[in-house]
Scaffold this active site. Sequence first.
Site, short mmCIF file in Angstrom:
data_model
loop_
_atom_site.label_atom_id
_atom_site.label_comp_id
_atom_site.label_asym_id
_atom_site.label_seq_id
_atom_site.Cartn_x
_atom_site.Cartn_y
_atom_site.Cartn_z
N HIS A 37 0.83 -1.21 0.00
CA HIS A 37 0.00 0.00 0.00
C HIS A 37 0.86 1.26 0.00
O HIS A 37 1.77 1.38 0.80
CB HIS A 37 -0.89 0.04 1.25
CG HIS A 37 -2.22 -0.59 1.02
ND1 HIS A 37 -3.33 0.11 0.66
CD2 HIS A 37 -2.60 -1.88 1.06
CE1 HIS A 37 -4.35 -0.71 0.52
NE2 HIS A 37 -3.93 -1.93 0.76
N GLU A 54 -11.01 5.57 -3.94
CA GLU A 54 -11.28 5.51 -2.49
C GLU A 54 -10.85 6.78 -1.77
O GLU A 54 -11.43 7.16 -0.75
CB GLU A 54 -10.57 4.28 -1.89
CG GLU A 54 -11.24 2.97 -2.27
CD GLU A 54 -10.30 1.77 -2.30
OE1 GLU A 54 -10.71 0.70 -2.79
OE2 GLU A 54 -9.15 1.90 -1.83
N PHE A 85 0.39 3.38 7.54
CA PHE A 85 -0.95 3.61 8.11
C PHE A 85 -2.01 3.21 7.10
O PHE A 85 -2.06 3.74 5.99
CB PHE A 85 -1.10 5.10 8.47
CG PHE A 85 -2.48 5.48 8.95
CD1 PHE A 85 -2.97 5.02 10.16
CD2 PHE A 85 -3.30 6.31 8.18
CE1 PHE A 85 -4.25 5.37 10.61
CE2 PHE A 85 -4.57 6.66 8.62
CZ PHE A 85 -5.04 6.20 9.83
N ILE A 87 -6.06 2.74 6.22
CA ILE A 87 -7.42 3.10 6.59
C ILE A 87 -8.31 2.97 5.36
O ILE A 87 -7.86 3.25 4.24
CB ILE A 87 -7.46 4.54 7.17
CG1 ILE A 87 -8.85 4.86 7.75
CG2 ILE A 87 -7.05 5.58 6.14
CD1 ILE A 87 -8.86 6.11 8.63
#
Lengths: 168, 168
Positions: A37, A54, A85, A87
Amino acid sequence: MAAASPFADLDHALQSAREIWFNKIDVNGWLEAFASHPAIGTTSPSISQWSKEEQSTALATATDSTVQELVEWNARYSAKFGFVFLICASGRGTPEILAELKKRYLNRPIVEFEIAAQEKMKIIELRLAKLFKTPARMTPSMTAQLPAMQSDKAGDSVVSSISIHMLA
Amino acid sequence: MAAASPFADLDHALQSAREIWFNKIDVNGWLEAFASHPAIGTTSPSISQWSKEEQSTALATATDSTVQELVEWNARYSAKFGFVFLICASGRGTPEILAELKKRYLNRPIVEFEIAAQEKMKIIELRLAKLFKTPARMTPSMTAQLPAMQSDKAGDSVVSSISIHMLA
């Protein structure tokens, strides 16, 4: 996963994906998937169409100063936890994401590790739902992201085996 | 940890060690520490004096068939979880260890990851207690094992900084 496919419907696919992600893929597999990611807020042209969609709310609500703050907190987070991180950004503005990052930064590493895996599952669920809804929207840059779901152990890819059966 | 030392007493040292292990060391650090452990039941001459003492009950209660079973289940466990089966073996016989391994094998990877870290902390606690009780017993093979507690991030070693202050 190949054994579980083809999938009768989205629920069946989601159930299989969750089972593999939470019960079969080991912690090294999670770390590998996390590593694929880009940091949230990254606007490099190489990020996937999935991520772009997104993060569209985040992008629309970003200012120079919040973007800068996000970069700084992403770095702080990675230094503490050893992974990026994660999310599920869909529908979330940059200020909300930033607030979440700062709150989660306080977690113990093992707690945050599991939260990150849950967020990753939410992202997978969202992408599966999109695949089932509008298969024609699938672009090469989307399929290029799919190996991130791969489990070496299962020797298969959750999403790609789904897409084979759904898009064929 | 260096900042926290010297330690007033064992409780102070244990509290610092727990704080670092559970709150500061990230999941990659846990995996590195796990990787330094030989599989339980290993009788190679290269295993540490610490491990030999901790596994003395296991060794005394082992038979050819339970040792063979332990080897097989260790391999199965590593294949599922991606790290070695960790247990604070002190005072535990081979049948009990084997039963524990089979039970824990059923866990989800993230659950087992945290249990393994808790077991590792128990091992550290036991070793710290030994260091505080009889520092003269410290052998070179024991100190050689101490870097396993090291956190790259903290740039320090829990146990070695304790031993420096306790054994000086």
